[in-house]
Design an enzyme around this catalytic site. Sequence first.
Site, PDB file in Angstrom:
ATOM      1  N   ASP A   9       0.860  -1.170   0.000  1.00 27.17           N
ATOM      2  CA  ASP A   9       0.000   0.000   0.000  1.00 27.17           C
ATOM      3  C   ASP A   9       0.907   1.233   0.000  1.00 27.17           C
ATOM      4  O   ASP A   9       2.083   1.134   0.343  1.00 27.17           O
ATOM      5  CB  ASP A   9      -0.853  -0.071   1.270  1.00 27.17           C
ATOM      6  CG  ASP A   9      -1.561   1.214   1.548  1.00 27.17           C
ATOM      7  OD1 ASP A   9      -2.286   1.688   0.651  1.00 27.17           O
ATOM      8  OD2 ASP A   9      -1.385   1.771   2.657  1.00 27.17           O
ATOM      9  N   ASP A  11      -0.090   5.166   0.974  1.00 32.56           N
ATOM     10  CA  ASP A  11      -0.248   6.112   2.083  1.00 32.56           C
ATOM     11  C   ASP A  11      -0.351   5.376   3.425  1.00 32.56           C
ATOM     12  O   ASP A  11      -1.197   4.507   3.607  1.00 32.56           O
ATOM     13  CB  ASP A  11      -1.482   6.995   1.854  1.00 32.56           C
ATOM     14  CG  ASP A  11      -1.390   7.768   0.534  1.00 32.56           C
ATOM     15  OD1 ASP A  11      -0.267   7.964   0.029  1.00 32.56           O
ATOM     16  OD2 ASP A  11      -2.447   8.156   0.001  1.00 32.56           O
ATOM     17  N   TYR A  20      -5.525  13.045   2.310  1.00 32.62           N
ATOM     18  CA  TYR A  20      -5.236  13.046   0.874  1.00 32.62           C
ATOM     19  C   TYR A  20      -3.886  13.696   0.612  1.00 32.62           C
ATOM     20  O   TYR A  20      -3.608  14.773   1.152  1.00 32.62           O
ATOM     21  CB  TYR A  20      -6.327  13.804   0.107  1.00 32.62           C
ATOM     22  CG  TYR A  20      -7.646  13.083   0.112  1.00 32.62           C
ATOM     23  CD1 TYR A  20      -7.865  12.024  -0.764  1.00 32.62           C
ATOM     24  CD2 TYR A  20      -8.646  13.430   1.003  1.00 32.62           C
ATOM     25  CE1 TYR A  20      -9.071  11.345  -0.750  1.00 32.62           C
ATOM     26  CE2 TYR A  20      -9.849  12.751   1.033  1.00 32.62           C
ATOM     27  CZ  TYR A  20     -10.059  11.705   0.151  1.00 32.62           C
ATOM     28  OH  TYR A  20     -11.241  11.020   0.165  1.00 32.62           O
ATOM     29  N   ASN A  52      -5.122   3.165  -3.603  1.00 35.01           N
ATOM     30  CA  ASN A  52      -6.360   3.877  -3.957  1.00 35.01           C
ATOM     31  C   ASN A  52      -6.092   5.376  -3.918  1.00 35.01           C
ATOM     32  O   ASN A  52      -5.626   5.887  -2.898  1.00 35.01           O
ATOM     33  CB  ASN A  52      -7.466   3.572  -2.932  1.00 35.01           C
ATOM     34  CG  ASN A  52      -8.076   2.197  -3.108  1.00 35.01           C
ATOM     35  OD1 ASN A  52      -7.842   1.517  -4.103  1.00 35.01           O
ATOM     36  ND2 ASN A  52      -8.863   1.785  -2.119  1.00 35.01           N
ATOM     37  N   GLN A  53      -6.384   6.072  -4.995  1.00 35.01           N
ATOM     38  CA  GLN A  53      -6.222   7.533  -5.018  1.00 35.01           C
ATOM     39  C   GLN A  53      -7.522   8.155  -5.513  1.00 35.01           C
ATOM     40  O   GLN A  53      -7.586   8.784  -6.574  1.00 35.01           O
ATOM     41  CB  GLN A  53      -5.025   7.914  -5.899  1.00 35.01           C
ATOM     42  CG  GLN A  53      -3.679   7.480  -5.323  1.00 35.01           C
ATOM     43  CD  GLN A  53      -3.385   8.094  -3.953  1.00 35.01           C
ATOM     44  OE1 GLN A  53      -3.739   9.242  -3.695  1.00 35.01           O
ATOM     45  NE2 GLN A  53      -2.759   7.342  -3.070  1.00 35.01           N
ATOM     46  N   CYS A  90      -5.721   3.173  -8.280  1.00 35.50           N
ATOM     47  CA  CYS A  90      -7.113   3.358  -8.703  1.00 35.50           C
ATOM     48  C   CYS A  90      -7.504   4.814  -8.459  1.00 35.50           C
ATOM     49  O   CYS A  90      -7.536   5.264  -7.316  1.00 35.50           O
ATOM     50  CB  CYS A  90      -8.030   2.432  -7.904  1.00 35.50           C
ATOM     51  SG  CYS A  90      -9.770   2.894  -8.070  1.00 35.50           S
ATOM     52  N   CYS A 105     -15.689   0.893 -10.373  1.00 36.21           N
ATOM     53  CA  CYS A 105     -14.618   0.197 -11.082  1.00 36.21           C
ATOM     54  C   CYS A 105     -14.317  -1.149 -10.418  1.00 36.21           C
ATOM     55  O   CYS A 105     -14.862  -1.468  -9.383  1.00 36.21           O
ATOM     56  CB  CYS A 105     -13.366   1.062 -11.063  1.00 36.21           C
ATOM     57  SG  CYS A 105     -12.668   1.187  -9.406  1.00 36.21           S
ATOM     58  N   ARG A 108     -10.693  -0.526  -7.302  1.00 35.58           N
ATOM     59  CA  ARG A 108     -10.589   0.130  -6.000  1.00 35.58           C
ATOM     60  C   ARG A 108     -10.457  -0.946  -4.918  1.00 35.58           C
ATOM     61  O   ARG A 108     -11.353  -1.777  -4.727  1.00 35.58           O
ATOM     62  CB  ARG A 108     -11.826   1.005  -5.764  1.00 35.58           C
ATOM     63  CG  ARG A 108     -11.823   1.747  -4.440  1.00 35.58           C
ATOM     64  CD  ARG A 108     -12.936   2.790  -4.397  1.00 35.58           C
ATOM     65  NE  ARG A 108     -13.190   3.233  -3.040  1.00 35.58           N
ATOM     66  CZ  ARG A 108     -12.431   4.110  -2.378  1.00 35.58           C
ATOM     67  NH1 ARG A 108     -11.357   4.623  -2.937  1.00 35.58           N
ATOM     68  NH2 ARG A 108     -12.727   4.470  -1.147  1.00 35.58           N
TER      69      ARG A 108
END
Length: 195
Positions: A9, A11, A20, A52-53, A90, A105, A108
Amino acid sequence: MKRPAIFMDRDGTINEQMGYINHLSRFVLLPGVQNAIRLLNENDFLAIIVSNQSGVARGYFPMDLVTSVHDYLRKSLEKRGARIDGIFFCPHYPAGPLPEYCHDCDCRKPKTGLIDQAREAFDIDMEGSYMVGDRHTDLEFAERSGLKGILVKTGYGLGEIEFILPESPLKPVYIAEDLLDAVRWILSRKKRNGE
Ligand SMILES: [Mg+2]
Ligand SMILES: [Zn+2]
């Protein structure tokens, strides 16, 4: 020739958890990450980030920012002799202001589309591979992908371990202090098992 991969992963695992990452200034590598990645390189593991973004779909920051952050990450690591083999992320979110990125989608996390993308790019020995992350959803992602899951105590890790994990049927194969500890554990386990 198939190679095992360590899926990581981003973050909270590679860089400080700061909500974020909507500006390059918020991207701060966690201690030991360069060494962790270098160890993976030296031991013939693929080092792959899966992230995941959804801030892109939410309109919080542009796709370009994600690219800049990843360029910066690669360069910071290269300076210390460490190489990331692949970064898959993603940018989607089911509901948001940007129609091009807003749909349900399959990439994610904990959905497994990012693993499919990685397996198209690399010949991966899934049996010998691991997923390392700071959230329970990373464990769920590991489970769905057939990967062994490791939780780190960085990022959201401590809270997830204390409040979410006890209620979950999913168990990590190891709880690590951080990414470097996780990598060292994986390498020593591999040695012990004579793999
Ligand atoms: Mg995370
Ligand atoms: Zn997606």
